[in-house]
Design a protein around this motif. Structure first.
Motif, mmCIF file in Angstrom:
data_model
loop_
_atom_site.group_PDB
_atom_site.id
_atom_site.type_symbol
_atom_site.label_atom_id
_atom_site.label_comp_id
_atom_site.label_asym_id
_atom_site.label_seq_id
_atom_site.Cartn_x
_atom_site.Cartn_y
_atom_site.Cartn_z
ATOM 1 N N ARG A 268 29.699 16.352 8.037
ATOM 2 C CA ARG A 268 28.863 15.225 8.434
ATOM 3 C C ARG A 268 28.361 15.489 9.853
ATOM 4 N N ASN A 269 27.050 15.421 10.035
ATOM 5 C CA ASN A 269 26.421 15.790 11.311
ATOM 6 C C ASN A 269 25.637 14.646 11.919
ATOM 7 N N PHE A 270 25.607 14.655 13.227
ATOM 8 C CA PHE A 270 24.850 13.666 14.001
ATOM 9 C C PHE A 270 23.357 13.828 13.748
ATOM 10 N N VAL A 271 22.673 12.689 13.602
ATOM 11 C CA VAL A 271 21.218 12.691 13.456
ATOM 12 C C VAL A 271 20.562 12.007 14.653
ATOM 13 N N ALA A 272 20.982 10.774 14.920
ATOM 14 C CA ALA A 272 20.387 10.002 16.010
ATOM 15 C C ALA A 272 21.308 8.836 16.331
ATOM 16 N N ALA A 273 21.170 8.323 17.548
ATOM 17 C CA ALA A 273 21.929 7.144 17.943
ATOM 18 C C ALA A 273 21.152 6.378 18.989
ATOM 19 N N ILE A 274 21.492 5.104 19.122
ATOM 20 C CA ILE A 274 20.781 4.226 20.054
ATOM 21 C C ILE A 274 21.749 3.210 20.612
ATOM 22 N N THR A 275 21.579 2.888 21.883
ATOM 23 C CA THR A 275 22.419 1.898 22.520
ATOM 24 C C THR A 275 21.806 0.506 22.414
ATOM 25 N N TRP A 276 22.598 -0.487 22.820
ATOM 26 C CA TRP A 276 22.106 -1.869 22.838
ATOM 27 C C TRP A 276 20.824 -1.971 23.661
ATOM 28 N N GLY A 277 20.735 -1.205 24.729
ATOM 29 C CA GLY A 277 19.563 -1.218 25.595
ATOM 30 C C GLY A 277 18.456 -0.276 25.152
ATOM 31 N N SER A 278 18.577 0.247 23.915
ATOM 32 C CA SER A 278 17.555 1.099 23.299
ATOM 33 C C SER A 278 17.408 2.468 23.936
ATOM 34 N N ILE A 279 18.468 2.962 24.530
ATOM 35 C CA ILE A 279 18.486 4.363 24.922
ATOM 36 C C ILE A 279 18.871 5.169 23.690
ATOM 37 N N ALA A 280 18.046 6.160 23.358
ATOM 38 C CA ALA A 280 18.229 6.890 22.108
ATOM 39 C C ALA A 280 18.441 8.375 22.367
ATOM 40 N N ASP A 281 19.072 9.013 21.405
ATOM 41 C CA ASP A 281 19.231 10.460 21.447
ATOM 42 C C ASP A 281 19.159 10.989 20.021
ATOM 43 N N TYR A 282 18.752 12.258 19.909
ATOM 44 C CA TYR A 282 18.485 12.835 18.600
ATOM 45 C C TYR A 282 19.073 14.243 18.495
ATOM 46 N N ALA A 283 19.387 14.623 17.285
ATOM 47 C CA ALA A 283 19.692 16.016 17.016
ATOM 48 C C ALA A 283 18.408 16.828 17.156
ATOM 49 N N ASP A 284 18.543 18.064 17.609
ATOM 50 C CA ASP A 284 17.367 18.910 17.807
ATOM 51 C C ASP A 284 16.561 19.055 16.514
ATOM 52 N N SER A 285 17.245 19.077 15.388
ATOM 53 C CA SER A 285 16.581 19.321 14.104
ATOM 54 C C SER A 285 15.651 18.195 13.681
ATOM 55 N N VAL A 286 15.773 17.020 14.290
ATOM 56 C CA VAL A 286 14.943 15.888 13.878
ATOM 57 C C VAL A 286 14.047 15.377 15.004
ATOM 58 N N LYS A 287 14.189 15.917 16.189
ATOM 59 C CA LYS A 287 13.360 15.456 17.313
ATOM 60 C C LYS A 287 11.891 15.620 16.984
ATOM 61 N N GLY B 247 29.619 -9.022 11.422
ATOM 62 C CA GLY B 247 30.998 -9.151 11.856
ATOM 63 C C GLY B 247 31.286 -8.613 13.248
ATOM 64 N N ARG B 248 30.413 -7.753 13.760
ATOM 65 C CA ARG B 248 30.558 -7.178 15.106
ATOM 66 C C ARG B 248 29.177 -6.792 15.612
ATOM 67 N N THR B 249 29.066 -6.728 16.929
ATOM 68 C CA THR B 249 27.910 -6.075 17.525
ATOM 69 C C THR B 249 28.417 -4.838 18.255
ATOM 70 N N PHE B 250 27.675 -3.772 18.144
ATOM 71 C CA PHE B 250 28.080 -2.484 18.697
ATOM 72 C C PHE B 250 27.120 -2.064 19.799
ATOM 73 N N ASN B 251 27.649 -1.467 20.838
ATOM 74 C CA ASN B 251 26.750 -0.931 21.851
ATOM 75 C C ASN B 251 25.979 0.253 21.286
ATOM 76 N N ALA B 252 26.671 1.175 20.653
ATOM 77 C CA ALA B 252 26.003 2.351 20.107
ATOM 78 C C ALA B 252 26.042 2.298 18.583
ATOM 79 N N MET B 253 24.886 2.514 17.996
ATOM 80 C CA MET B 253 24.797 2.644 16.546
ATOM 81 C C MET B 253 24.118 3.957 16.249
ATOM 82 N N GLY B 254 24.659 4.662 15.290
ATOM 83 C CA GLY B 254 24.146 5.992 15.017
ATOM 84 C C GLY B 254 23.929 6.238 13.551
ATOM 85 N N TRP B 255 23.180 7.296 13.299
ATOM 86 C CA TRP B 255 22.972 7.807 11.947
ATOM 87 C C TRP B 255 23.538 9.225 11.892
ATOM 88 N N PHE B 256 24.286 9.470 10.839
ATOM 89 C CA PHE B 256 24.802 10.798 10.541
ATOM 90 C C PHE B 256 24.360 11.155 9.132
#
Length: 120
Positions: free
Chosen positions: A43-62, A26-35
Motif C-alpha cells: 500500500r503506497n502513499f498517493v496524496a494527503a491534505i491537512t485541515w488548513g489545506s496544505i497538500a502533498d503528493y507522490a511524485d507519480s501523481v503530481k 465520528g472524528r475530525t482529522f488534521n491530516a487525511m490521505g489517500w493510499f
C-alpha cells in the motif's frame, strides 16, 4: 464510532478522469490521505491534505491528481485526471490527528477502499 467511507471508483479508459470522495464521521482529522494498493503490491502513499489545506503528493501523481477537502462536510476528495493503467489499484482513505505522513502505519483510521481500474 469512527467511519471513513470512500466512493467514486470505477472502470475507465486511459486518459479519463475520476473523482473519489471520502466522508468521515465520528472524528475530525488534521491530516487525511489517500493510499493505493495494486494486486500483490504494498500500500503506497498517493496524496494527503491537512485541515488548513496544505497538500502533498507522490511524485507519480503530481500534476495529474488533486486532493481537496471540505471541512464543513468532513469530506476529502481526490480528483484524478489523465489516468494511466498503472493507476489501477484499490484506493484507501485514511485519517490521522497529527501532520501529514507517508507511511500507512502512521494513520489511525481507514476506509474500506474503492477499486479504480484503468484500461489502456
Amino acid at each position: 464510532q469512527v467511519q471513513l467511507v470512500e466512493s467514486g471508483g470505477g472502470s475507465v479508459q486511459a486518459g479519463d478522469s475520476l473523482r473519489l470522495s471520502c466522508a468521515a464521521s465520528g472524528r475530525t482529522f488534521n491530516a487525511m490521505g489517500w493510499f493505493r494498493q495494486a494486486p500483490e503490491k504494498e500500500r503506497n502513499f498517493v496524496a494527503a491534505i491537512t485541515w488548513g489545506s496544505i497538500a502533498d503528493y507522490a511524485d507519480s501523481v503530481k500534476g495529474r491528481f488533486t486532493i481537496s477537502r471540505d471541512n464543513a462536510k468532513n469530506t476529502v476528495y481526490l480528483q484524478m485526471n489523465s489516468l494511466k493503467s498503472e493507476d489501477t489499484a484499490v484506493y484507501y482513505c485514511a485519517g490521522k490527528y497529527g501532520s501529514i505522513r507517508y507511511v500507512p502505519n502512521d494513520y489511525d483510521y481507514w476506509g474500506q477502499g474503492t477499486q479504480v481500474t484503468v484500461s489502456s
